[in-house]
Design an enzyme around this catalytic site. Structure first.
Site, mmCIF file in Angstrom:
data_model
loop_
_atom_site.group_PDB
_atom_site.id
_atom_site.type_symbol
_atom_site.label_atom_id
_atom_site.label_comp_id
_atom_site.label_asym_id
_atom_site.label_seq_id
_atom_site.Cartn_x
_atom_site.Cartn_y
_atom_site.Cartn_z
ATOM 1 N N HIS A 359 -5.955 -6.454 -4.774
ATOM 2 C CA HIS A 359 -5.418 -5.302 -5.834
ATOM 3 C C HIS A 359 -4.453 -4.623 -5.253
ATOM 4 O O HIS A 359 -3.666 -4.199 -6.109
ATOM 5 C CB HIS A 359 -6.844 -4.678 -5.979
ATOM 6 C CG HIS A 359 -6.778 -3.492 -6.993
ATOM 7 N ND1 HIS A 359 -6.945 -3.611 -8.429
ATOM 8 C CD2 HIS A 359 -6.433 -2.359 -7.004
ATOM 9 C CE1 HIS A 359 -6.842 -2.851 -9.111
ATOM 10 N NE2 HIS A 359 -6.378 -1.707 -8.010
ATOM 11 N N GLU A 360 -4.564 -3.963 -4.012
ATOM 12 C CA GLU A 360 -3.676 -2.955 -3.813
ATOM 13 C C GLU A 360 -2.306 -3.608 -3.539
ATOM 14 O O GLU A 360 -1.216 -3.137 -3.617
ATOM 15 C CB GLU A 360 -4.197 -2.244 -2.280
ATOM 16 C CG GLU A 360 -5.228 -1.427 -2.438
ATOM 17 C CD GLU A 360 -5.244 -0.605 -3.520
ATOM 18 O OE1 GLU A 360 -4.428 -0.144 -3.964
ATOM 19 O OE2 GLU A 360 -6.381 -0.208 -4.312
ATOM 20 N N HIS A 363 -0.584 -4.101 -6.673
ATOM 21 C CA HIS A 363 0.396 -2.699 -7.266
ATOM 22 C C HIS A 363 1.798 -2.841 -6.922
ATOM 23 O O HIS A 363 2.503 -1.932 -7.508
ATOM 24 C CB HIS A 363 -0.353 -1.524 -6.654
ATOM 25 C CG HIS A 363 -1.672 -0.930 -7.417
ATOM 26 N ND1 HIS A 363 -1.501 -0.595 -8.671
ATOM 27 C CD2 HIS A 363 -2.762 -0.913 -6.813
ATOM 28 C CE1 HIS A 363 -2.580 -0.275 -8.944
ATOM 29 N NE2 HIS A 363 -3.440 -0.468 -8.058
ATOM 30 N N GLU A 382 -2.973 -0.159 -13.469
ATOM 31 C CA GLU A 382 -4.278 -0.619 -12.962
ATOM 32 C C GLU A 382 -4.714 -1.697 -13.763
ATOM 33 O O GLU A 382 -5.454 -2.595 -13.063
ATOM 34 C CB GLU A 382 -5.436 0.609 -13.011
ATOM 35 C CG GLU A 382 -4.878 1.983 -12.166
ATOM 36 C CD GLU A 382 -4.921 1.798 -10.814
ATOM 37 O OE1 GLU A 382 -5.560 0.528 -10.370
ATOM 38 O OE2 GLU A 382 -4.621 2.490 -10.118
ATOM 39 N N TYR A 444 -8.538 0.366 -16.149
ATOM 40 C CA TYR A 444 -8.770 -0.813 -15.116
ATOM 41 C C TYR A 444 -9.136 -2.143 -16.192
ATOM 42 O O TYR A 444 -8.243 -3.196 -16.341
ATOM 43 C CB TYR A 444 -9.614 -0.791 -13.966
ATOM 44 C CG TYR A 444 -9.215 0.105 -12.946
ATOM 45 C CD1 TYR A 444 -8.977 -0.478 -11.548
ATOM 46 C CD2 TYR A 444 -9.156 1.337 -13.113
ATOM 47 C CE1 TYR A 444 -8.687 0.430 -10.500
ATOM 48 C CE2 TYR A 444 -8.759 2.153 -11.920
ATOM 49 C CZ TYR A 444 -8.389 1.678 -10.896
ATOM 50 O OH TYR A 444 -8.094 2.465 -9.889
#
Length: 619
Positions: A359-360, A363, A382, A444
């Site tokens: 997930h990070e 980004h 997100e 999200y």
């Protein structure tokens, strides 16, 4: 004739003036910082030279800087917001005392409050007047910055590293000494919408692309992890087996970091960090900076999954632009920065750790390279990131029970939340949601569903083409939803503005069903009903007794055309369903004796809030 010439010249002037006004531009900054850290007292002294290029068509008479750490103190706007939200507040910023929910910021000791105290700031050597407005510093310029010109700011400041409450600070719960994110006076983004001067209430960030040269002087026993390139690995601890650490008289060493064309520079420091690195073919060099222990054993196991993650992301969403990426143990949960992320390191499972890393890391695409203003459009960051995380996780950790697509869990979660009565529109500003859970679902989940529903409307192959063109056209820029929809309409040939409006600006839902089936001797007539507020094209399928699936597509009148293909098999296109028409009937050349089942959306991508009436078994 003269009058005609004048009119023509005036028209051309107006056209080119309008074109200039609407032309895209973005600002540029170049930072050079010298930082002297007092690790014992969790403070530092900072000096900064900032070259700022105004590429906009506007003359700038003031400038704004973010001072994020000013939020971490009693009575700050972040403290007020958390206290005002009560039971709806973010659990990381609040805690329950008896029957009362209080802000954790209200309990920060005075000596551990965050502070960025500006001693002075100058423009081209001239002293400037400034005022501190919470987490924003407004600077009155000595000289206006004209279009297509640059200026140089110099400043000195001192800072107190705050108690670790949210994303930055000292002594986090896993024992990391310093998480240095959003830690320096950072110039705000300026674009067609003006200065992006949202106060820091705890959620999102925005900034111009910038180059960094950062010198950090700190006690010799510390190891630093950062998003950037370490220029002197042989002079510091942790990065080279042949390093010779030679401290100065104050027992400190200087770490030299550089980075080009990133949104910010973040770092963390701890005396117990281990640094590991490995290259990825056609990808970045990856650094893992963490406290090695039994609690962090999954970091070693994560390496092959990180490699596959970057390779899948490069192939699907566009190539990662920078030479390295660092996963750093520090912060709370996870938060992305330029060329790095701060994450909690102690994970109970490999899949849990890598899911956070995916997930990070994603980004880097949907916040860093495609740098939308996430304070205004968090769903584009997100939500798209969540889509990428589920896309990759589904492939690297296949479910034990087969699922029709990677997004079924997210669709189910969204459907359940719509029944709670707490849903808020995704169009709301990030910090202005009244309920923390509502923010999560708006940004999200609905942001992820935006892409899932778009793939359902235009077809998955077209969605893949849209995502690549979005990257090709807008990487290293600041796109908006208008830019994305423009590309989606180009690729698909469809009008999609209505879809964006319904999905992002409202909380209306999709709800279709089979109302009636009439069996005739040589055919079957099916009547569908739209019970929801969001009109959609409909994929309808039948399963024959001999196990063949026959697909039909009912285009919406709103799209003005229909999808040509989809990965779920060929289909026959039926006449348009007008969005004003509640019911829709069509006839298929199959009899009851030939049919086994029928239904809306066999792929289970449609986020229909009442899917129980979408399918019918023929008995």
């Amino acid at each position: 004739m003269k009058k005609l010439k004048f009119s023509l010249v005036f028209a051309l002037f107006s056209f080119f003036s309008l074109a200039q006004q609407n032309a895209y531009s973005q600002q540029y900054a170049k930072y050079k910082m010298d930082i002297d850290v007092d690790a014992t007292n969790f403070t530092y002294q900072g000096k900064q030279t900032l070259q700022y290029q105004n590429n906009s068509p506007d003359e700038l008479r003031v400038a704004y800087f973010h001072l994020y750490w000013n939020a971490f103190k009693v009575g700050s706007m972040m403290d007020q917001r958390v206290a005002g939200q009560g039971v709806n507040a973010d659990g990381r910023l609040s805690k329950r005392v008896g029957n009362t929910v209080i802000s954790r910021l209200s309990e920060i000791p005075k000596n551990e409050e965050g502070a960025q105290n500006i001693r002075w700031i100058k423009q081209n050597g001239k002293d400037l007047k400034f005022e501190i407005q919470g987490t924003i510093m407004k600077v009155y310029l000595a000289e206006a910055i004209k279009p297509n010109s640059s200026t140089t700011f110099t400043m000195e400041w001192d800072a107190v590293i705050p108690m670790q409450i949210r994303r930055a600070g000292r002594n986090n719960r896993e024992g990391i000494d310093m998480t240095m994110s959003q830690w320096y006076p950072k110039i705000a983004e300026y674009d067609y919408d003006g200065w992006a001067t949202f106060d820091y209430i705890g959620r999102e960030f925005h900034a111009p692309f910038s180059d960094y040269e950062v010198n950090i002087k700190i006690d010799k026993d510390y190891v630093i992890g950062a998003g950037g390139n370490l220029e002197n690995p042989n002079d510091v601890k942790g990065y080279s087996k042949t390093a010779e650490v030679k401290p100065d008289i104050a027992n400190k060493v200087n770490w030299k970091w550089t980075a080009k064309n990133i949104l910010d520079f973040a770092w963390a420091a701890d005396r117990d960090y281990t640094v590991e690195s490995f290259p990825i073919l056609d990808g970045p060099k990856v650094f893992l900076v963490y406290q090695k222990s039994e609690k962090t054993k999954h970091w070693e196991e994560s390496k092959p999954y990180i490699t596959k993650f970057f390779q899948l992301m490069n192939a699907t969403f566009g190539r990662y632009k920078w030479p390295s990426y660092s996963f750093i143990q520090g912060g709370d949960g996870g938060m992305e920065y330029g060329m790095c992320t701060m994450i909690l390191g102690e994970a109970t499972s490999l899949e849990g750790l890598t899911g956070l890393m995916f997930h990070e890391g994603a980004h880097s695409w949907f916040q860093q390279m495609l740098a939308t203003n996430e304070s205004v459009r968090p769903w584009m960051d997100e939500g798209f990131t969540q889509y990428a995380e589920d896309f990759v996780s589904y492939r690297l950790f296949p479910p034990t029970e087969p699922k029709p697509n990677p997004f079924t869990d997210a669709i189910r979660a969204y459907i359940n939340f719509t029944k709670s009565g707490k849903e808020e529109p995704a169009v709301w500003l990030a910090d202005h949601h009244d309920n923390g859970t509502a923010y999560t679902y708006a940004s999200y989940i609905k942001g992820e569903m935006f892409l899932v529903q778009l793939g359902y409307i235009v077809g998955e192959e077209n969605l893949n083409r849209i995502m690549i063109k979005y990257y090709d056209d807008w990487a290293m820029k600041h796109p908006t939803e208008r830019d994305f929809i423009h590309i989606a309409q180009q690729i698909s040939g469809m009008d999609l503005k209505w879809f964006q409006h319904y999905w992002i600006n409202t909380t209306k839902t999709i709800d279709y069903g089979i109302k009636n089936v009439k069996y005739d001797p040589e055919s079957t007539t099916i009547t569908l009903v739209n019970k929801g507020g969001v009109p959609m094209p409909i994929d309808f399928s039948i399963l024959t007794k001999d196990k063949k699936v026959i697909n039909y597509n009912i285009p919406s009148s709103l799209t003005r055309t229909w999808k040509s293909k989809d990965i779920y098999g060929p289909f026959k296109t039926l006449p348009y369903w007008a969005w004003t028409q509640q019911e829709y009937s069509f006839t298929i050349p199959y009899t009851k004796s030939q049919l086994s089942a029928m239904g809306i959306d066999f792929s289970q991508r449609l986020a229909d809030v009442s899917p129980e009436d979408n399918y019918l078994e023929v008995k």
